[in-house]
Design a protein around this motif. Structure first.
Motif, mmCIF file in Angstrom:
data_model
loop_
_atom_site.group_PDB
_atom_site.id
_atom_site.type_symbol
_atom_site.label_atom_id
_atom_site.label_comp_id
_atom_site.label_asym_id
_atom_site.label_seq_id
_atom_site.Cartn_x
_atom_site.Cartn_y
_atom_site.Cartn_z
ATOM 1 N N PRO A 14 2.008 17.561 0.275
ATOM 2 C CA PRO A 14 2.784 17.648 1.521
ATOM 3 C C PRO A 14 1.916 18.083 2.692
ATOM 4 O O PRO A 14 1.015 18.907 2.543
ATOM 5 C CB PRO A 14 3.852 18.710 1.199
ATOM 6 C CG PRO A 14 3.279 19.506 0.075
ATOM 7 C CD PRO A 14 2.464 18.542 -0.726
ATOM 8 N N GLY A 15 2.196 17.501 3.854
ATOM 9 C CA GLY A 15 1.499 17.913 5.066
ATOM 10 C C GLY A 15 0.129 17.324 5.274
ATOM 11 O O GLY A 15 -0.626 17.798 6.126
ATOM 12 N N THR A 16 -0.231 16.266 4.525
ATOM 13 C CA THR A 16 -1.571 15.678 4.673
ATOM 14 C C THR A 16 -1.593 14.493 5.643
ATOM 15 O O THR A 16 -2.602 13.803 5.752
ATOM 16 C CB THR A 16 -2.119 15.235 3.304
ATOM 17 O OG1 THR A 16 -1.153 14.418 2.645
ATOM 18 C CG2 THR A 16 -2.421 16.450 2.439
ATOM 19 N N GLY A 17 -0.478 14.217 6.330
ATOM 20 C CA GLY A 17 -0.471 13.185 7.369
ATOM 21 C C GLY A 17 -0.116 11.802 6.887
ATOM 22 O O GLY A 17 -0.495 10.812 7.518
ATOM 23 N N LYS A 18 0.631 11.696 5.794
ATOM 24 C CA LYS A 18 0.981 10.369 5.261
ATOM 25 C C LYS A 18 1.871 9.613 6.247
ATOM 26 O O LYS A 18 1.596 8.450 6.584
ATOM 27 C CB LYS A 18 1.673 10.524 3.904
ATOM 28 C CG LYS A 18 0.796 11.180 2.842
ATOM 29 C CD LYS A 18 1.524 11.344 1.526
ATOM 30 C CE LYS A 18 2.641 12.368 1.617
ATOM 31 N NZ LYS A 18 2.141 13.735 1.910
ATOM 32 N N THR A 19 2.943 10.243 6.680
ATOM 33 C CA THR A 19 3.837 9.590 7.636
ATOM 34 C C THR A 19 3.146 9.413 8.983
ATOM 35 O O THR A 19 3.374 8.419 9.681
ATOM 36 C CB THR A 19 5.125 10.417 7.800
ATOM 37 O OG1 THR A 19 5.715 10.631 6.511
ATOM 38 C CG2 THR A 19 6.123 9.705 8.691
ATOM 39 N N GLU A 74 -5.339 7.806 -1.377
ATOM 40 C CA GLU A 74 -5.085 9.246 -1.449
ATOM 41 C C GLU A 74 -5.305 9.886 -0.082
ATOM 42 O O GLU A 74 -6.284 9.628 0.598
ATOM 43 C CB GLU A 74 -5.984 9.900 -2.490
ATOM 44 C CG GLU A 74 -5.647 11.363 -2.736
ATOM 45 C CD GLU A 74 -6.442 11.971 -3.880
ATOM 46 O OE1 GLU A 74 -5.978 12.967 -4.456
ATOM 47 O OE2 GLU A 74 -7.527 11.437 -4.194
ATOM 48 N N MET A 75 -4.368 10.741 0.295
ATOM 49 C CA MET A 75 -4.457 11.489 1.542
ATOM 50 C C MET A 75 -4.584 12.966 1.186
ATOM 51 O O MET A 75 -3.635 13.572 0.661
ATOM 52 C CB MET A 75 -3.209 11.261 2.397
ATOM 53 C CG MET A 75 -2.919 9.810 2.733
ATOM 54 S SD MET A 75 -4.057 9.128 3.946
ATOM 55 C CE MET A 75 -3.578 10.045 5.389
ATOM 56 N N LEU A 76 -5.745 13.575 1.452
ATOM 57 C CA LEU A 76 -6.000 14.977 1.161
ATOM 58 C C LEU A 76 -6.100 15.757 2.472
ATOM 59 O O LEU A 76 -6.243 15.163 3.548
ATOM 60 C CB LEU A 76 -7.282 15.117 0.345
ATOM 61 C CG LEU A 76 -7.218 14.565 -1.086
ATOM 62 C CD1 LEU A 76 -8.587 14.610 -1.729
ATOM 63 C CD2 LEU A 76 -6.186 15.322 -1.921
ATOM 64 N N GLY A 95 4.234 2.412 1.703
ATOM 65 C CA GLY A 95 5.008 3.519 1.157
ATOM 66 C C GLY A 95 4.287 4.835 1.336
ATOM 67 O O GLY A 95 3.059 4.878 1.492
ATOM 68 N N THR A 96 5.043 5.907 1.334
ATOM 69 C CA THR A 96 4.454 7.236 1.301
ATOM 70 C C THR A 96 4.976 7.951 0.068
ATOM 71 O O THR A 96 6.107 7.733 -0.359
ATOM 72 C CB THR A 96 4.808 8.057 2.555
ATOM 73 O OG1 THR A 96 6.210 8.328 2.570
ATOM 74 C CG2 THR A 96 4.414 7.314 3.818
ATOM 75 N N LYS A 106 0.835 -1.198 0.000
ATOM 76 C CA LYS A 106 0.000 0.000 0.000
ATOM 77 C C LYS A 106 0.870 1.249 0.000
ATOM 78 O O LYS A 106 1.894 1.305 0.689
ATOM 79 C CB LYS A 106 -0.920 -0.005 1.223
ATOM 80 C CG LYS A 106 -1.880 1.188 1.296
ATOM 81 C CD LYS A 106 -2.712 1.142 2.573
ATOM 82 C CE LYS A 106 -3.710 -0.005 2.553
ATOM 83 N NZ LYS A 106 -4.625 0.046 3.718
ATOM 84 N N ILE A 107 0.443 2.233 -0.779
ATOM 85 C CA ILE A 107 1.117 3.527 -0.819
ATOM 86 C C ILE A 107 0.119 4.613 -0.434
ATOM 87 O O ILE A 107 -0.965 4.706 -1.017
ATOM 88 C CB ILE A 107 1.711 3.821 -2.209
ATOM 89 C CG1 ILE A 107 2.886 2.867 -2.498
ATOM 90 C CG2 ILE A 107 2.186 5.270 -2.323
ATOM 91 C CD1 ILE A 107 3.484 3.017 -3.877
ATOM 92 N N LEU A 108 0.472 5.409 0.559
ATOM 93 C CA LEU A 108 -0.313 6.573 0.933
ATOM 94 C C LEU A 108 0.254 7.763 0.156
ATOM 95 O O LEU A 108 1.425 8.117 0.321
ATOM 96 C CB LEU A 108 -0.215 6.831 2.438
ATOM 97 C CG LEU A 108 -0.558 5.654 3.372
ATOM 98 C CD1 LEU A 108 -0.473 6.086 4.826
ATOM 99 C CD2 LEU A 108 -1.923 5.071 3.065
ATOM 100 N N TYR A 109 -0.552 8.356 -0.697
ATOM 101 C CA TYR A 109 -0.045 9.440 -1.529
ATOM 102 C C TYR A 109 -0.886 10.684 -1.346
ATOM 103 O O TYR A 109 -2.075 10.627 -1.023
ATOM 104 C CB TYR A 109 -0.015 9.031 -3.003
ATOM 105 C CG TYR A 109 -1.370 8.977 -3.683
ATOM 106 C CD1 TYR A 109 -1.837 10.041 -4.450
ATOM 107 C CD2 TYR A 109 -2.187 7.856 -3.562
ATOM 108 C CE1 TYR A 109 -3.078 9.992 -5.075
ATOM 109 C CE2 TYR A 109 -3.429 7.793 -4.175
ATOM 110 C CZ TYR A 109 -3.864 8.874 -4.927
ATOM 111 O OH TYR A 109 -5.095 8.830 -5.538
ATOM 112 N N GLY A 110 -0.242 11.812 -1.547
ATOM 113 C CA GLY A 110 -0.968 13.063 -1.418
ATOM 114 C C GLY A 110 -0.017 14.231 -1.321
ATOM 115 O O GLY A 110 1.210 14.063 -1.293
#
Length: 867
Positions: free
Chosen positions: A365-370, A721-723, A697-698, A359-363
């Protein structure tokens, strides 16, 4: 050289020197040419029936020999085979050495499961899933009605049977008391009656125990325990029954006496529950048939097959993470199958094996992926985790602490991709090895994690639930890994010992302390390194039964873990060059897996010392317990491992993953339907990716759009997607609506650029929020980001920030002044633009600058309503 070795070995074959102990029908002979070259011969009644050459180590030769034998006789029993190794230059002058029956049994069980052409693995997996589900719903009922009576029987009878050598008369009397029911402390006779279908066989065996001489009873039991159920062992009991029948010891009405396999299997299961299954033959018939196997007509061979199938069930359950602790549970997978098929109207409940997560969390910068990847990892590592820990922000510290525990136990590994990150760092590459003073192949982060994960799912020889506070852990070297000569290591693994080379031929048995060791060492070995005294002292006096020993492979890997079970012993006629020994019980050993040092130690590597005790503070105790304690198997959970790859899109994915891009697919993992493996280019080792390895992954879309990601990577990963999460931002901080402020900025960025470059909410999340802190963020974080996005196009930035004031106007973040060409340049300006705008970031904007950003929107009230 090769021909000379083969000629000497064949001469030994002609002279039958390979026969050691009881002669068997089949012999698998391995002949060592060099450390990576063996010749394998299979004999049937002394005649050669197959032979081949193997380019590889001894383990490869063993497996090939078993494979050749199965090609000749697919139903061969382990009791009819002996595995013997020939080495031309053994120090004791005896080139032939018999391997342990346990090693042979494991090899044959493995080959049996792989070589059955019609073997129905899916059915076995279904039955395991059903049993696992059955236990989840009926655990207490299962324990009380099924498991506990059998464990009670084993705990009552087992110690007595194992004590038959020490005091046969005492053991026999105890057996009589328990089996007859006269011993009221152990009320197991009703259980025996139930599993044997009556008392006839029990009472017949009681006649044998009561009236045969203790020597005859002891001889029969010892033969049974040494060889298992064989034709000869059955005949031994039948002969005794016949003599007792003729002597009138049985009831006059009795016509004949039988020797049932069920009774012998009960004795074997009590004596060695790790090796033999307690079984009822009728339970296995349908199960074996549905596996696609054919049960032999011979009762001995049939029992052998059923016992091996049970071992296969147990091994498969451990591999898939089902709640099957031992052979007792594995037997119930077979025994209870029809019961829960009937309970569910003939439809089995299939619990699918948990698929590996890619899984990859994408979005932006600053949307809380890490931030969120920690929660993603925790839900993978413990599917039963309290959901409130994930959803309640006030428990963040608790979640982070739990995550860090998994990191410390080596179940979570973290890496960051970047432009210079390569295959050599991710999988394996050639680097300088200080220990060997040469360039050597060293494992990368992903390969180390795969090895650790495989170790957690490998079939444990035994488990050991030790007390970390009172158990010492030692490191030991066995043989010389620099020369790839595994003779010492192979001997120790096969014979359940560890061996020390220091001290050579000197017997230190009588030495009670270090001073006595030193005197004897210096007297017998005056020219040897005096530091050998220290190693002998540690080996003889520091180690104690119950301690753990880790066998190193270089200074960054471990190859085996064992529990010390015996005191120091000296063997004068040792078949290897070492004479100092201790008995051990091997807990982990897998020829295909080398444990990374991180599985044993925290932030350290192994020392080159032959033997030493670890400092308890340096030990990764959680990881060691995961590997050898068996706790996960008892809980029915798979031991999961997670690799977190930060900024996965910043590296050259095709270059970093290489051929592994195929192996990370769910159905290409170990144990899956389309399992694949590859040969690594540097080490030439075979690599398979375990199903309990999960990749998270991020990806920052401001660096690279998801549309530009390598197609191979996109197909193998799930993208989430992380918005920006506007709901977490306040709506009133000293009169400023922070939520609306960010929403307005992002709407403008998405309109002028795209959604991949909006600003994440984490920029504006802070402890003790204040206007000054928000102004600082806009000045020092948001505006520089906008400069990067719009390539110094200040007109665009002005639109996003709600305009620009005159120089000195603190109600704007930006001030604009006009640059007039005629004032700057002397003379004619020609084609130059007559004026340009220069933008300055105000050094001390006020609260009004924040409000101006969203109040200049044409429909700020409408925007606010949307919140």
């Amino acid at each position: 050289m090769k021909e000379q070795i083969l000629n000497r070995a064949r001469l030994g074959i002609v002279n039958r020197q390979y026969i050691m102990g009881t002669e068997t029908r089949y012999y698998i002979l391995t002949i060592k040419i060099d450390s990576h070259h063996y010749y394998v011969i299979v004999l049937d009644s002394g005649a050669e029936i197959a032979q081949t050459e193997v380019q590889g180590k001894l383990e490869a030769a063993k497996k090939q020999g078993v494979r050749l034998l199965f090609q000749e006789n697919p139903t061969v029993s382990t009791t009819s085979v002996t595995l013997v190794h020939y080495k031309d230059d053994r120090p004791n002058g005896r080139p032939w050495q018999k391997d342990s029956e346990l090693v042979l049994k494991q090899l044959m069980a493995l080959e049996s499961s792989q070589s059955t052409g019609q073997f129905n693995q899916a059915f076995m997996d279904e039955s395991l899933a059903c049993f696992h589900q059955f236990r989840l719903q009926n655990e207490q009922k299962y324990l009380v009605q099924e498991r506990n009576p059998k464990t009670t029987f084993i705990s009552a009878i087992g110690p007595i049977l194992r004590g038959i050598k020490q005091d046969a008369t005492k053991a026999i009397n105890q057996l009589v008391g328990i089996i007859s029911g006269e011993d009221k402390e152990h009320n197991i006779r009703p259980f025996l009656q139930k599993i044997l279908g009556g008392y006839i066989w029990l009472d017949d065996f009681l006649v044998f125990l009561r009236y045969a001489s203790s020597e005859k009873v002891s001889d029969f039991l010892l033969q049974l325990f040494e060889h298992g159920i064989t034709k000869d062992v059955r005949l031994l009991l039948e002969d005794q029954y016949t003599l007792l029948f003729q002597a009138g010891k049985f009831a006059a009405s009795k016509k004949k006496v039988e020797t049932p396999n069920q009774l012998l299997a009960l004795l074997l299961a009590a004596y060695s529950p790790e090796d033999y299954v307690l079984y009822k033959p009728n339970d296995y018939g349908v199960y074996v048939d549905r596996l696609g196997l054919t049960a032999p007509n011979n009762v001995v061979e049939r029992y052998t097959l059923y016992n091996e199938v049970t071992h296969m069930i147990l091994a498969r359950a451990k591999k898939l993470g089902y709640n099957v602790q031992d052979l007792i549970d594995a037997y119930h997978v077979v025994y209870l199958l029809e019961r829960y098929e009937e309970d569910r109207g003939g439809h089995q409940v299939v619990m699918k094996t948990k698929q590996p997560v890619n899984k990859i969390l994408y979005g932006p910068p600053g949307t809380g992926k890490t931030y969120h990847v920690i929660y993603e990892a925790l839900t993978i590592l413990d599917p039963d985790l309290d959901n409130n820990l994930i959803t309640d922000p006030s428990r963040r510290d608790e979640a982070v602490n739990l995550f860090n525990q998994y990191v410390e136990s080596n179940q979570v590994t973290f890496c960051t991709f970047h432009q210079s990150f390569s295959y050599e760092e991710f999988v394996e590459g050639i680097r300088f090895n200080k220990e060997k003073n040469r360039y050597d192949v060293q494992d990368g982060v992903f390969k180390r994690l795969c090895n650790a994960a495989r170790a957690a799912t490998s079939d444990r020889k035994q488990t050991y639930n030790f007390d970390p506070e009172n158990t010492r852990v030692f490191k030991m070297s066995l043989g010389n890994t620099a020369t790839d000569d595994d003779e010492v290591y192979d001997y120790c693994i096969s014979n359940n010992v560890i061996a020390l080379g220091w001290g050579e031929h000197v017997d230190f048995t009588s030495c009670g302390n270090k001073q006595e060791i030193r005197r004897l060492y210096e007297a017998e070995l005056p020219n040897e390194n005096p530091y050998g005294v220290e190693f002998v002292e540690r080996f003889k006096h520091w180690m104690r039964p119950g301690d753990i020993v880790v066998v190193s492979y270089g200074n960054k890997k471990a190859r085996a873990i064992g529990k010390i079970t015996g005191d120091y012993s000296y063997v004068a006629d040792s078949p290897i060059a070492y004479h100092q020994f201790r008995e051990v019980q091997w807990l982990f050993e897998d020829n295909e897996v080398l444990l990374p040092v991180q599985s044993i130690l925290r932030d350290k590597v192994f020392s080159q010392q032959t033997v030493y005790m670890f400092n308890s503070q340096d030990l990764n105790m959680e990881s060691i317990q995961n590997i050898i304690s068996g706790d996960q198997a008892h809980q029915g959970k798979n031991q999961n491992y997670v690799l977190i790859i930060d900024e996965i899109n910043r590296g050259n994915v095709s270059k970093i993953f290489g051929e592994l891009i195929t192996l990370i697919e769910a159905d290409k993992r170990m144990g899956q339907n389309n399992e694949l493996s590859i040969t690594l280019p540097y080490s030439e080792e075979r690599l398979r990716v375990p199903s309990n390895v999960h990749l998270l992954g991020t990806m920052n879309t401001a660096d690279r759009s998801i549309a530009l990601i390598d197609t191979a990577l996109r197909r193998r990963f799930e993208f989430v997607e992380m918005l920006p999460d506007y709901a977490v931002l306040p709506t009133d901080v000293e009169g400023i609506n922070i939520r609306l402020l960010l929403r307005t900025i992002n709407d403008r960025i998405e309109y002028l650029y795209d959604r991949d470059h909006v600003i994440g909410h984490s920029y504006l999340i802070m402890d003790n929020p204040s206007i000054l802190k928000y102004i600082y963020v806009i000045q020092n974080k948001v505006i520089p980001l906008l400069q990067e996005y719009f390539y110094e196009d200040w007109e665009q930035i002005e639109l996003i920030l709600g305009g620009a004031g005159k120089v000195g106007d603190s109600t704007y973040f930006l001030n604009r002044e006009e640059l007039l060409a005629p004032r700057i340049f002397k003379g004619r300006i020609g084609a130059l633009e007559p004026n340009k705008s220069r933008y300055l970031v105000h050094y001390n904007p006020t609260k009004a600058a924040l409000k101006r950003i969203y109040e200049t929107a044409t429909d700020s009230n409408g925007q606010d309503d949307l919140e």
